[in-house]
Design a protein around this motif. Structure first.
Motif, PDB file in Angstrom:
ATOM      1  N   GLY A   1     -46.005  15.594   2.548  1.00 13.95           N
ATOM      2  CA  GLY A   1     -45.607  14.498   2.587  1.00 13.95           C
ATOM      3  C   GLY A   1     -46.203  13.960   1.687  1.00 13.95           C
ATOM      4  O   GLY A   1     -46.762  14.210   1.171  1.00 13.95           O
ATOM      5  N   HIS A   2     -46.700  12.553   2.102  1.00 14.63           N
ATOM      6  CA  HIS A   2     -48.227  11.893   1.585  1.00 14.63           C
ATOM      7  C   HIS A   2     -49.189  12.338   1.110  1.00 14.63           C
ATOM      8  O   HIS A   2     -50.019  12.305  -0.277  1.00 14.63           O
TER       9      HIS A   2
ATOM     10  N   ASN B   1     -45.728  -0.825   8.002  1.00 13.03           N
ATOM     11  CA  ASN B   1     -45.844   0.719   6.324  1.00 13.03           C
ATOM     12  C   ASN B   1     -45.369   0.478   5.326  1.00 13.03           C
ATOM     13  O   ASN B   1     -46.515   0.514   4.131  1.00 13.03           O
TER      14      ASN B   1
ATOM     15  N   ASN C   1     -49.956  13.462  -2.200  1.00  4.65           N
ATOM     16  CA  ASN C   1     -51.267  12.594  -3.088  1.00  4.65           C
ATOM     17  C   ASN C   1     -52.558  13.014  -2.551  1.00  4.65           C
ATOM     18  O   ASN C   1     -53.468  12.951  -4.043  1.00  4.65           O
TER      19      ASN C   1
ATOM     20  N   CYS D   1     -54.053  12.141   7.680  1.00  5.11           N
ATOM     21  CA  CYS D   1     -52.508  11.489   7.424  1.00  5.11           C
ATOM     22  C   CYS D   1     -51.845  12.034   7.714  1.00  5.11           C
ATOM     23  O   CYS D   1     -50.659  12.815   6.887  1.00  5.11           O
TER      24      CYS D   1
ATOM     25  N   GLU E   1     -55.734   7.008   6.908  1.00  2.00           N
ATOM     26  CA  GLU E   1     -54.717   6.359   6.217  1.00  2.00           C
ATOM     27  C   GLU E   1     -54.508   5.476   6.751  1.00  2.00           C
ATOM     28  O   GLU E   1     -54.035   5.039   8.293  1.00  2.00           O
TER      29      GLU E   1
END
Length: 361
Positions: free
Chosen positions: A5-6, A174, A9, A61, A84
């Motif tokens: 997912g995130h 979010n 990154n 995260c 995060e």
């Protein structure tokens, strides 16, 4: 931790810094299979990862409701953490983590990367120097579009709770958390909140908002308004607007473009939070303590009434299947106006809700 997912990154950034010789990637960890891990060891269990690799820094995260237990275990294992956003879902949890940081001597940087903006630092300096005069309002507005697939991206997407535990998703909590945090960061510190008003709406059968307006009145400092939507007609990338008696500043926070009392935009750039954590752990850009006011806003959102459903017959549909988008007519201008006037949506004409305004709580 949380390599999918995130988390992808973060992995790209880690690979970049590893190639530059700034760090060594000890491991990735995720409950699901991790693709493209290269030569980096992959763990499914973070306890085993901490025990076997003994990392100096851990990037967390994972879903918000898992942050506290994982963060506690990381700092007890001797690691500093990049956590995060949203960091914690309650001030009590935040206090628990703060106490553990003090006890272990570890530090926590929160992933509010927009706080690293050089433009934000310049706006803060303009406020403190009096360049903008008396500050009459600080606000944020943004209009993005998220399709049906976005709301099915994870088990906690669109939910207020997961397995009986708070796990707040939604536009304010979010995707537009950075907008709210930037506004709070421009108030006199530490921020003490006198009152919070919120109007939240939803276009789908979700438990959280996709369109919302938030008004915060601090004990000291100007009123803050955040007006946002994930049901945009077009696209407003997101701006922080500071209005003063002698001028105003607008910071386009996703791009760090800034204009000060003029029509000319200037690119300002930003400092990287991970590098800041690695190089200046005693001078963090986004330490956990600086995010307490944001967590107080999250507590208010969790206690607030459920978002009001908007009338589907009065919305515009685009595309089909997971790519389906829902558009609230007029919303792009409404979020901009609410920010400029420091007003709630209902004070400007309201939205096409299924519940008449006079019947609301």
């Amino acid at each position: 931790m949380g390599a999918n997912g995130h988390g992808r990154n973060h992995r790209r950034k880690l690979v970049e810094l590893s190639a530059a010789g700034r760090l060594e990637i000890a491991a990735y960890c995720d409950v699901a299979e991790v693709d493209d891990a290269g030569e980096v060891p992959v763990f499914r269990d973070h306890h085993a990862m901490l025990a076997e690799t003994q990392p100096d820094v851990v990037v967390i995260c994972t879903p918000p409701h898992t942050h506290l237990p994982i963060a506690l275990e990381c700092v007890r294992a001797g690691a500093d953490i990049l956590l995060e956003k949203p960091p914690m879902l309650s001030l009590a949890d935040q206090d628990t983590l703060e106490a553990e940081l003090r006890a272990t001597g570890r530090v926590c940087q929160v992933g509010f990367q927009a706080l690293g903006s050089i433009g934000l630092t310049r706006v803060r300096a303009a406020i403190e120097s009096g360049e903008l005069g008396e500050i009459t309002g600080i606000s944020a507005f943004a209009a993005w579009q998220r399709d049906d697939g976005y709301w099915g991206r994870s088990p906690w997407a669109g939910k207020r709770t997961v397995d009986g535990r708070p796990s707040l998703d939604g536009a304010l909590a979010n995707p537009f958390a950075h907008a709210t945090m930037d506004c709070l960061a421009l108030l006199p510190q530490p921020v003490r909140i006198a009152s919070i008003e919120v109007e939240r709406y939803r276009t789908r059968p979700i438990e959280v908002d996709d369109t919302a307006c938030l008004r915060i009145r601090p004990v000291a400092g100007p009123t803050v308004v955040v007006a946002v939507t994930l049901c945009a007609e077009g696209f407003l990338p997101g701006s922080i607007l500071v209005q003063g008696t002698a001028g105003e500043a607008e910071l386009e926070y996703p791009t760090d473009r800034l204009r000060m009392s003029s029509s000319d935009w200037e690119a300002t750039g930003r400092h990287d939070l991970l590098l800041n954590l690695l190089d200046q752990r005693d001078e963090l850009i986004a330490p956990l303590a600086a995010t307490a006011a944001f967590t107080a806003v999250l507590e208010h959102l969790q206690a607030a009434p459920a978002p009001r459903p908007l009338d589907l017959a009065r919305l515009v549909e685009r595309n089909e299947g997971p790519a389906r988008q829902l558009v609230v007519p007029g919303i792009d201008q409404l979020v901009r106006t609410a920010a400029r006037r420091l007003a709630l949506f209902s004070e400007l004409g309201d939205l096409p809700s299924q519940t008449p305004l006079q019947q609301r709580e």
